[in-house]
Design an enzyme around this catalytic site. Structure first.
Site, PDB file in Angstrom:
ATOM      1  N   GLY A   1      32.399  38.079  35.869  1.00 18.22           N
ATOM      2  CA  GLY A   1      32.867  36.942  35.063  1.00 18.22           C
ATOM      3  C   GLY A   1      31.788  35.892  34.927  1.00 18.22           C
ATOM      4  O   GLY A   1      32.047  34.691  35.052  1.00 18.22           O
TER       5      GLY A   1
ATOM      6  N   ARG B   1      32.155  39.794  27.525  1.00 11.33           N
ATOM      7  CA  ARG B   1      31.357  39.299  26.391  1.00 11.33           C
ATOM      8  C   ARG B   1      29.857  39.492  26.658  1.00 11.33           C
ATOM      9  O   ARG B   1      29.174  38.606  27.178  1.00 11.33           O
ATOM     10  CB  ARG B   1      31.698  37.829  26.128  1.00 11.33           C
ATOM     11  CG  ARG B   1      33.102  37.651  25.512  1.00 11.33           C
ATOM     12  CD  ARG B   1      33.526  36.223  25.449  1.00 11.33           C
ATOM     13  NE  ARG B   1      33.788  35.667  26.773  1.00 11.33           N
ATOM     14  CZ  ARG B   1      34.145  34.412  27.006  1.00 11.33           C
ATOM     15  NH1 ARG B   1      34.288  33.578  26.018  1.00 11.33           N
ATOM     16  NH2 ARG B   1      34.362  34.005  28.250  1.00 11.33           N
TER      17      ARG B   1
ATOM     18  N   ASP C   1      34.513  45.511  31.605  1.00  7.51           N
ATOM     19  CA  ASP C   1      35.886  45.009  31.762  1.00  7.51           C
ATOM     20  C   ASP C   1      36.366  45.474  33.130  1.00  7.51           C
ATOM     21  O   ASP C   1      36.595  46.673  33.339  1.00  7.51           O
ATOM     22  CB  ASP C   1      36.776  45.575  30.636  1.00  7.51           C
ATOM     23  CG  ASP C   1      38.175  44.961  30.655  1.00  7.51           C
ATOM     24  OD1 ASP C   1      38.610  44.499  31.729  1.00  7.51           O
ATOM     25  OD2 ASP C   1      38.824  44.955  29.602  1.00  7.51           O
ATOM     26  N   VAL C   2      36.520  44.533  34.047  1.00  5.91           N
ATOM     27  CA  VAL C   2      36.842  44.913  35.429  1.00  5.91           C
ATOM     28  C   VAL C   2      38.245  45.523  35.550  1.00  5.91           C
ATOM     29  O   VAL C   2      38.576  46.125  36.567  1.00  5.91           O
ATOM     30  CB  VAL C   2      36.699  43.722  36.421  1.00  5.91           C
ATOM     31  CG1 VAL C   2      35.269  43.217  36.469  1.00  5.91           C
ATOM     32  CG2 VAL C   2      37.678  42.597  36.109  1.00  5.91           C
TER      33      VAL C   2
ATOM     34  N   ASN D   1      34.427  36.790  40.895  1.00  7.95           N
ATOM     35  CA  ASN D   1      34.874  35.570  40.227  1.00  7.95           C
ATOM     36  C   ASN D   1      35.733  35.844  38.995  1.00  7.95           C
ATOM     37  O   ASN D   1      36.565  35.024  38.629  1.00  7.95           O
ATOM     38  CB  ASN D   1      33.615  34.772  39.842  1.00  7.95           C
ATOM     39  CG  ASN D   1      33.894  33.734  38.779  1.00  7.95           C
ATOM     40  OD1 ASN D   1      34.436  32.664  39.075  1.00  7.95           O
ATOM     41  ND2 ASN D   1      33.550  34.039  37.527  1.00  7.95           N
TER      42      ASN D   1
ATOM     43  N   SER E   1      41.963  30.343  44.636  1.00  8.72           N
ATOM     44  CA  SER E   1      42.402  29.111  43.963  1.00  8.72           C
ATOM     45  C   SER E   1      43.319  28.339  44.908  1.00  8.72           C
ATOM     46  O   SER E   1      43.927  28.933  45.814  1.00  8.72           O
ATOM     47  CB  SER E   1      43.202  29.468  42.706  1.00  8.72           C
ATOM     48  OG  SER E   1      43.826  28.326  42.162  1.00  8.72           O
TER      49      SER E   1
ATOM     50  N   TYR F   1      50.409  33.871  38.248  1.00 10.59           N
ATOM     51  CA  TYR F   1      49.023  33.476  38.551  1.00 10.59           C
ATOM     52  C   TYR F   1      48.920  33.141  40.046  1.00 10.59           C
ATOM     53  O   TYR F   1      48.006  33.609  40.737  1.00 10.59           O
ATOM     54  CB  TYR F   1      48.593  32.280  37.687  1.00 10.59           C
ATOM     55  CG  TYR F   1      47.188  31.822  38.005  1.00 10.59           C
ATOM     56  CD1 TYR F   1      46.092  32.642  37.739  1.00 10.59           C
ATOM     57  CD2 TYR F   1      46.946  30.584  38.619  1.00 10.59           C
ATOM     58  CE1 TYR F   1      44.797  32.242  38.059  1.00 10.59           C
ATOM     59  CE2 TYR F   1      45.657  30.173  38.930  1.00 10.59           C
ATOM     60  CZ  TYR F   1      44.584  31.008  38.652  1.00 10.59           C
ATOM     61  OH  TYR F   1      43.308  30.611  38.983  1.00 10.59           O
TER      62      TYR F   1
ATOM     63  N   THR G   1      36.558  24.334  32.708  1.00  8.02           N
ATOM     64  CA  THR G   1      35.808  25.496  32.190  1.00  8.02           C
ATOM     65  C   THR G   1      36.604  25.967  30.970  1.00  8.02           C
ATOM     66  O   THR G   1      37.364  25.196  30.396  1.00  8.02           O
ATOM     67  CB  THR G   1      35.774  26.609  33.255  1.00  8.02           C
ATOM     68  OG1 THR G   1      37.141  26.969  33.547  1.00  8.02           O
ATOM     69  CG2 THR G   1      35.092  26.172  34.538  1.00  8.02           C
TER      70      THR G   1
ATOM     71  N   PHE H   1      38.946  27.955  31.377  1.00  7.19           N
ATOM     72  CA  PHE H   1      40.181  28.396  32.048  1.00  7.19           C
ATOM     73  C   PHE H   1      41.457  27.962  31.315  1.00  7.19           C
ATOM     74  O   PHE H   1      42.326  28.789  31.017  1.00  7.19           O
ATOM     75  CB  PHE H   1      40.160  27.841  33.479  1.00  7.19           C
ATOM     76  CG  PHE H   1      41.388  28.144  34.290  1.00  7.19           C
ATOM     77  CD1 PHE H   1      41.505  29.345  34.979  1.00  7.19           C
ATOM     78  CD2 PHE H   1      42.422  27.234  34.379  1.00  7.19           C
ATOM     79  CE1 PHE H   1      42.638  29.630  35.731  1.00  7.19           C
ATOM     80  CE2 PHE H   1      43.557  27.508  35.125  1.00  7.19           C
ATOM     81  CZ  PHE H   1      43.670  28.709  35.807  1.00  7.19           C
TER      82      PHE H   1
HETATM   83  P1  NDP Z   1      36.447  30.860  32.537  1.00  6.70           P
HETATM   84  O1  NDP Z   1      37.514  31.289  31.583  1.00  6.70           O
HETATM   85  O2  NDP Z   1      35.454  29.876  32.078  1.00  6.70           O
HETATM   86  O3  NDP Z   1      35.690  32.150  33.098  1.00  6.70           O
HETATM   87  C1  NDP Z   1      36.356  33.324  33.424  1.00  6.70           C
HETATM   88  C2  NDP Z   1      35.349  34.452  33.509  1.00  6.70           C
HETATM   89  O4  NDP Z   1      36.041  35.661  33.875  1.00  6.70           O
HETATM   90  C3  NDP Z   1      34.657  34.704  32.188  1.00  6.70           C
HETATM   91  O5  NDP Z   1      33.304  34.943  32.401  1.00  6.70           O
HETATM   92  C4  NDP Z   1      35.345  35.964  31.676  1.00  6.70           C
HETATM   93  O6  NDP Z   1      34.418  36.714  30.899  1.00  6.70           O
HETATM   94  C5  NDP Z   1      35.640  36.677  33.000  1.00  6.70           C
HETATM   95  N1  NDP Z   1      36.672  37.696  32.827  1.00  6.70           N
HETATM   96  C6  NDP Z   1      37.966  37.514  32.492  1.00  6.70           C
HETATM   97  N2  NDP Z   1      38.576  38.701  32.369  1.00  6.70           N
HETATM   98  C7  NDP Z   1      37.638  39.644  32.642  1.00  6.70           C
HETATM   99  C8  NDP Z   1      37.644  41.066  32.664  1.00  6.70           C
HETATM  100  N3  NDP Z   1      38.748  41.756  32.379  1.00  6.70           N
HETATM  101  N4  NDP Z   1      36.505  41.720  32.986  1.00  6.70           N
HETATM  102  C9  NDP Z   1      35.380  41.027  33.264  1.00  6.70           C
HETATM  103  N5  NDP Z   1      35.301  39.690  33.261  1.00  6.70           N
HETATM  104  C10 NDP Z   1      36.426  39.012  32.941  1.00  6.70           C
HETATM  105  O7  NDP Z   1      37.233  30.313  33.809  1.00  6.70           O
HETATM  106  P2  NDP Z   1      36.711  29.853  35.248  1.00  6.70           P
HETATM  107  O8  NDP Z   1      35.256  29.875  35.349  1.00  6.70           O
HETATM  108  O9  NDP Z   1      37.414  28.612  35.564  1.00  6.70           O
HETATM  109  O10 NDP Z   1      37.348  31.011  36.136  1.00  6.70           O
HETATM  110  C11 NDP Z   1      36.617  31.762  37.095  1.00  6.70           C
HETATM  111  C12 NDP Z   1      37.510  32.040  38.292  1.00  6.70           C
HETATM  112  O11 NDP Z   1      37.857  30.811  38.901  1.00  6.70           O
HETATM  113  C13 NDP Z   1      38.827  32.735  37.977  1.00  6.70           C
HETATM  114  O12 NDP Z   1      39.064  33.722  38.952  1.00  6.70           O
HETATM  115  C14 NDP Z   1      39.860  31.613  38.072  1.00  6.70           C
HETATM  116  O13 NDP Z   1      41.131  32.092  38.408  1.00  6.70           O
HETATM  117  C15 NDP Z   1      39.241  30.792  39.184  1.00  6.70           C
HETATM  118  N6  NDP Z   1      39.682  29.409  39.277  1.00  6.70           N
HETATM  119  C16 NDP Z   1      39.517  28.558  38.228  1.00  6.70           C
HETATM  120  C17 NDP Z   1      39.944  27.246  38.346  1.00  6.70           C
HETATM  121  C18 NDP Z   1      39.860  26.262  37.217  1.00  6.70           C
HETATM  122  O14 NDP Z   1      40.556  25.225  37.270  1.00  6.70           O
HETATM  123  N7  NDP Z   1      39.039  26.499  36.202  1.00  6.70           N
HETATM  124  C19 NDP Z   1      40.518  26.747  39.606  1.00  6.70           C
HETATM  125  C20 NDP Z   1      40.641  27.755  40.622  1.00  6.70           C
HETATM  126  C21 NDP Z   1      40.217  29.022  40.472  1.00  6.70           C
HETATM  127  P3  NDP Z   1      34.749  37.517  29.585  1.00  6.70           P
HETATM  128  O15 NDP Z   1      35.848  36.784  28.877  1.00  6.70           O
HETATM  129  O16 NDP Z   1      33.451  37.529  28.864  1.00  6.70           O
HETATM  130  O17 NDP Z   1      35.165  38.860  30.076  1.00  6.70           O
HETATM  131  C1  8X3 Z   2      43.375  27.150  38.781  1.00  7.25           C
HETATM  132  C2  8X3 Z   2      43.817  25.855  39.344  1.00  7.25           C
HETATM  133  O1  8X3 Z   2      45.811  24.344  39.691  1.00  7.25           O
HETATM  134  O2  8X3 Z   2      45.497  25.309  37.486  1.00  7.25           O
HETATM  135  O3  8X3 Z   2      43.375  28.163  39.732  1.00  7.25           O
HETATM  136  O4  8X3 Z   2      46.243  26.660  39.286  1.00  7.25           O
HETATM  137  S1  8X3 Z   2      45.424  25.560  38.927  1.00  7.25           S
END
Ligand code: NDP
Ligand code: 8X3
Length: 254
Positions: A7, A33, A58-59, A85, A142, A155, A190, A192
């Site tokens: 990711g 991507r 795609d994981v 991640n 998280s 989630y 992000t 997210f």
């Molecule tokens: P983003 O959406 O910015 O990034 C998510 C990343 O995961 C992207 O690079 C996306 O790449 C990749 N991804 C999603 N699905 C797949 C897949 N099937 N195969 C490969 N890669 C995948 O979000 P964040 O950076 O915030 O999220 C990263 C991690 O942090 C996640 O696990 C999220 O749950 C966790 N997190 C985020 C928080 C937040 O508030 N933002 C808080 C707590 C945890 P692509 O789409 O190119 O495949």
């Molecule tokens: C993402 C943080 O609080 O939106 O893991 O669940 S929260």
């Protein structure tokens, strides 16, 4: 030695890639991507003396992950750090109204995807550690894996799972010298929320009137864990923005 980040095309994963590139480590970056990854790889190679390998992956697809591991065995022998991640939240609705497709996507990515990648990469890391390598798995969980909030249901379930899997990894790797850290962030701005809400404007309002964490804040914490001496394992780290006192309590200045 290299760092494998899932990711890495956006957010926290891309932040980790930048942070590790600045330390001069070889990188293996995966996400769906591929174009984005390629651009990031070029940026990092131009800015630092590092080799960056970027692969579309795609994981969720077990067969593709297995083929990837088979095809890139020589790269995997150098992996000392695995950052699991890749993940997402899809939807925010009560369980009784939830989209089963969204549930499948979260379970398939956050849990099964993490497991497929780990199952493929970990045997190489165990061998590397046996030969003296300083190996470390970082799982991005998280705060939603510690506390539930309304409409978080599936989630939260996946992230509670990431926490349990992280603890399990640690005990199963007992004696190998491989460190396992689970990092549990609160609100990080992000893509997210855009992914979760499927709406850019609504996503912006999630962070209105408060200062969320940035991807770099989390990358810095990840790097800090990795940089501890080998005998120190930061097992878990929970990071909230100061304005977020708990999963559902956010101070906003409007
Ligand atoms: P983003 O959406 O910015 O990034 C998510 C990343 O995961 C992207 O690079 C996306 O790449 C990749 N991804 C999603 N699905 C797949 C897949 N099937 N195969 C490969 N890669 C995948 O979000 P964040 O950076 O915030 O999220 C990263 C991690 O942090 C996640 O696990 C999220 O749950 C966790 N997190 C985020 C928080 C937040 O508030 N933002 C808080 C707590 C945890 P692509 O789409 O190119 O495949
Ligand atoms: C993402 C943080 O609080 O939106 O893991 O669940 S929260």
């Amino acid at each position: 030695m290299s760092v494998f980040i899932t990711g890495a095309s956006s957010g926290i994963g891309a932040g980790c890639a930048r942070a590790f590139a600045a330390t001069g480590r070889e990188l293996v970056l995966v996400a769906r991507r591929g174009e984005r990854l390629k651009t990031l790889a070029q940026e990092l190679e131009a800015a630092h003396e590092v080799k960056v390998h970027a692969f579309e992956l795609d994981v969720r697809n077990r067969k593709t992950v297995e083929e990837f591991v088979e095809r890139h065995r020589s790269l995997l022998t150098r992996v000392e750090i695995l950052v699991n991640n890749a993940g997402l939240a899809a939807g925010l609705s009560p369980l009784q109204e939830g989209s089963v497709d969204d549930w499948d996507q979260m379970i398939d990515t956050n849990l099964k995807g993490l497991l497929y990648v780990t199952r493929g990469v970990l045997p190489y890391m165990i061998e590397r550690a046996r030969q003296g390598g300083d190996c470390h798995v970082i799982n991005v969980g998280s705060v939603a894996g510690r506390w539930v909030y309304p409409n978080g249901n599936v989630y939260c379930g996946t992230k509670f799972g990431v926490r349990a899997i992280s603890e399990s990894m640690r005990v199963d790797l007992h004696g190998t010298g491989i460190r396992v850290t689970e990092i549990a962030p609160g609100m990080v701005e992000t893509e997210f929320s855009e992914v979760r809400l499927k709406d850019k404007t609504k996503a912006k309002t999630v962070y209105s009137g408060m200062q969320p964490l940035s991807a770099d804040d989390i990358a810095e914490a990840v790097l800090w864990c990795v940089k501890r001496p080998r005998h120190v394992n930061i097992q878990e780290i929970v990071v909230f923005p100061t304005a977020q006192s708990s999963v559902s309590l956010v101070a906003r200045k409007m």
